[in-house]
Design an enzyme around this catalytic site. Structure first.
Site, PDB file in Angstrom:
ATOM      1  N   ASP A 130       9.496   2.601   1.051  1.00 31.33           N
ATOM      2  CA  ASP A 130       8.709   3.372   1.770  1.00 31.33           C
ATOM      3  C   ASP A 130       7.749   3.226   3.721  1.00 31.33           C
ATOM      4  O   ASP A 130       7.656   2.177   3.957  1.00 31.33           O
ATOM      5  CB  ASP A 130       6.159   3.415   1.385  1.00 31.33           C
ATOM      6  CG  ASP A 130       5.517   3.537   1.537  1.00 31.33           C
ATOM      7  OD1 ASP A 130       5.834   4.177   2.941  1.00 31.33           O
ATOM      8  OD2 ASP A 130       4.505   3.430   1.365  1.00 31.33           O
TER       9      ASP A 130
ATOM     10  N   PHE B  69       0.959  -1.294   0.050  1.00 29.46           N
ATOM     11  CA  PHE B  69       0.463  -0.103  -0.275  1.00 29.46           C
ATOM     12  C   PHE B  69       0.835   1.199   0.286  1.00 29.46           C
ATOM     13  O   PHE B  69       1.773   1.559   0.557  1.00 29.46           O
ATOM     14  CB  PHE B  69      -1.187  -0.052   1.219  1.00 29.46           C
ATOM     15  CG  PHE B  69      -1.927   1.236   1.483  1.00 29.46           C
ATOM     16  CD1 PHE B  69      -3.050   1.137   0.423  1.00 29.46           C
ATOM     17  CD2 PHE B  69      -1.243   2.749   1.911  1.00 29.46           C
ATOM     18  CE1 PHE B  69      -3.987   1.952   0.296  1.00 29.46           C
ATOM     19  CE2 PHE B  69      -2.481   3.843   1.738  1.00 29.46           C
ATOM     20  CZ  PHE B  69      -3.567   3.620   1.448  1.00 29.46           C
TER      21      PHE B  69
ATOM     22  N   LYS C 138       2.050   9.828   8.555  1.00 28.75           N
ATOM     23  CA  LYS C 138       1.492   9.341   9.900  1.00 28.75           C
ATOM     24  C   LYS C 138       1.389   9.483  11.117  1.00 28.75           C
ATOM     25  O   LYS C 138       1.614  10.454  11.495  1.00 28.75           O
ATOM     26  CB  LYS C 138       1.457   7.445   9.614  1.00 28.75           C
ATOM     27  CG  LYS C 138       1.103   7.143   8.616  1.00 28.75           C
ATOM     28  CD  LYS C 138       0.193   5.759   8.871  1.00 28.75           C
ATOM     29  CE  LYS C 138      -0.887   5.381   7.860  1.00 28.75           C
ATOM     30  NZ  LYS C 138      -0.914   4.844   6.473  1.00 28.75           N
TER      31      LYS C 138
HETATM   32  C1  PLP Z   1      -0.978   5.375   5.161  1.00 27.25           C
HETATM   33  C2  PLP Z   1       0.048   4.778   4.332  1.00 27.25           C
HETATM   34  C3  PLP Z   1       0.214   5.295   2.651  1.00 27.25           C
HETATM   35  C4  PLP Z   1      -0.383   6.303   2.550  1.00 27.25           C
HETATM   36  O1  PLP Z   1      -0.515   7.079   3.106  1.00 27.25           O
HETATM   37  P1  PLP Z   1      -1.480   9.090   3.469  1.00 27.25           P
HETATM   38  O2  PLP Z   1      -1.141  10.012   4.183  1.00 27.25           O
HETATM   39  O3  PLP Z   1      -2.866   8.761   3.885  1.00 27.25           O
HETATM   40  O4  PLP Z   1      -1.385   9.617   1.857  1.00 27.25           O
HETATM   41  C5  PLP Z   1       1.809   5.128   2.459  1.00 27.25           C
HETATM   42  N1  PLP Z   1       2.093   3.626   2.434  1.00 27.25           N
HETATM   43  C6  PLP Z   1       2.081   3.696   3.322  1.00 27.25           C
HETATM   44  C7  PLP Z   1       2.759   1.906   4.067  1.00 27.25           C
HETATM   45  C8  PLP Z   1       1.070   3.484   4.549  1.00 27.25           C
HETATM   46  O5  PLP Z   1       0.765   2.567   5.544  1.00 27.25           O
END
Ligand code: PLP
Length: 399
Positions: free
Chosen positions: A224, A139, A253
């Site tokens: 990420d 994700f 986050k």
């Molecule tokens: C939550 C998340 C995102 C997206 O972050 P947003 O602030 O909602 O755009 C991207 N990568 C990972 C691994 C995430 O958990």
């Protein structure tokens, strides 16, 4: 307003992207607790999906917001910003990155990473090197490019045709990665521990092997760390578990402890690709966001919250073993530190989560058979004891 009135107005005025939400509205929080409109206390073991790292209303966050808001909130990136350089310095001094750029969310930080990786090769004269390999079940966000990077059909199907040139391979399969890399590849982008995909850790050998593969092929490795970064796994960054450094990593986050802010972080040889005009943001790196993030990150470091995440996380894994033996409906408990997934052998996650909620514990689900535990990093062993006891009781109904 009463909860019922709020639900009715939500149905009438808010786009229905979240469906039937959990029927509660919180009015305030403190530490790991939240209170609803009727004054009932809940224990927050989800932390806004790994966002509220310091819990709710932490004085460091509250003071940073109030102090900065009294001075000014916004200032254009046309001018120099003190809190921006302070935060950049704090991230660089505590990570493998040499330079950072601030965005407003995880998806936006990842967009920056994708642009940076493509431009890196374009400026070296390779106009073909634009493909990025990501993992199945990954994700990476909700923008058009980041849903294309995401390895889950449910996010992608409604929006095809997707942004092209993202390839997917299975997690922890070096051979599949090796076969997918070709002359058009510019980067591999992965979460060291997949969050939204069901809390799936990558193996030590896999990350080591990935770094070697990327070096051998002269391509970039992007992590990420939007969810697993900033102490969540027991180390400040997920990559630190593997003794491997990425060329680019992204944060969001937990960075603002609830205030929206994201960061694109890179090694110098990559970061210098961005020259004046190549990337930008109106809000990214504003004085308020950076002051709050500075307060959050310094608190994580100074209050040794990575150590606390490791300790309380290990304590949870130790305690859940007995619960697992008692309730064979638990199939597997996965994760690192305070990034935890509990997988059941039947699709009961939503029901279990509902029962936890009735017991005033907030947890999350992934799909139908996994619940996840992502408490604030300030959680104590006594808090974990309460959670374990509650889970033990709730699961008796599912044996
Ligand atoms: C939550 C998340 C995102 C997206 O972050 P947003 O602030 O909602 O755009 C991207 N990568 C990972 C691994 C995430 O958990």
């Amino acid at each position: 307003m009463t909860l019922q009135e709020i639900i009715e107005k939500d149905r009438k005025y808010y786009m229905n992207t979240f469906g039937d939400r959990t029927p509660v509205c919180f009015s305030h929080g403190k530490g790991i607790s939240l209170w609803d409109l009727d004054g009932n206390e809940y224990y927050d073991f989800l932390a806004g999906i790994a966002v509220s790292a310091l819990g709710h209303s932490h004085p460091a966050v509250v003071n940073a917001i109030c102090d900065q808001a009294k001075k000014f909130i916004h200032c254009s990136n046309l001018y120099y910003i003190e809190s921006q350089v302070k935060l950049a310095e704090l991230i660089v001094e505590n990570s493998c990155a040499d330079k950072v750029f601030f965005a407003n969310s995880g998806a936006e930080a990842n967009e920056g990473a994708i642009k940076l990786a493509r431009l890196y090769f374009k400026k070296k004269g390779y106009s073909n090197k634009i493909e990025i390999i990501t993992l199945e079940k990954s994700f990476h966000g909700r923008t058009l490019a980041t849903i294309a990077a995401t390895g889950q059909d449910k996010y992608q199907k409604p929006y095809s045709p997707l942004t092209p040139k993202f390839l997917k391979v299975p997690i922890n399969d070096l051979k599949a990665m090796e076969e997918a890399i070709c002359e058009n590849t510019c980067a591999v982008m992965i979460e060291p521990i997949q969050g939204e995909g069901g809390v799936n850790p990558t193996s030590y050998e896999y990350i080591k092997g990935l770094r070697e593969l990327c070096d051998k092929n002269g391509i970039l490795l992007i992590f990420d760390e939007v969810q697993c970064g900033l102490g969540r796994t027991g180390k400040l960054f997920g990559y630190q578990h593997y003794g491997v450094e990425p060329d680019i990593f992204t944060l969001a986050k937990a960075l603002g402890g609830g205030f929206p802010v994201g960061a694109l972080c890179a090694k110098d040889h990559v970061a210098k690709t961005f020259e004046p005009g190549d990337h930008g943001s109106t809000f990214g790196g504003n004085p308020l966001a950076c002051s709050v993030a500075y307060a959050v990150l310094s608190t994580i470091i100074n209050d040794k919250l990575c150590e606390n995440a490791e300790e309380t996380g290990n304590y949870f894994f130790e305690k859940i073993e007995a619960v697992k033996r008692k309730h064979p409906v638990i199939n597997e408990v996965r994760g690192k530190g305070l990034m935890i997934g509990i997988e059941f052998s039947r699709p009961i996650a939503k029901e279990v989560n509902k029962k936890c909620f009735e017991n005033r514990y907030l947890l999350g689900t992934v799909g139908n058979s996994i619940i996840r535990v992502l408490p604030p990093l300030i959680v104590t062993k006594a808090d974990i004891d309460g959670l374990i006891e509650m889970l033990d009781n709730v699961l008796s109904e599912f044996d």
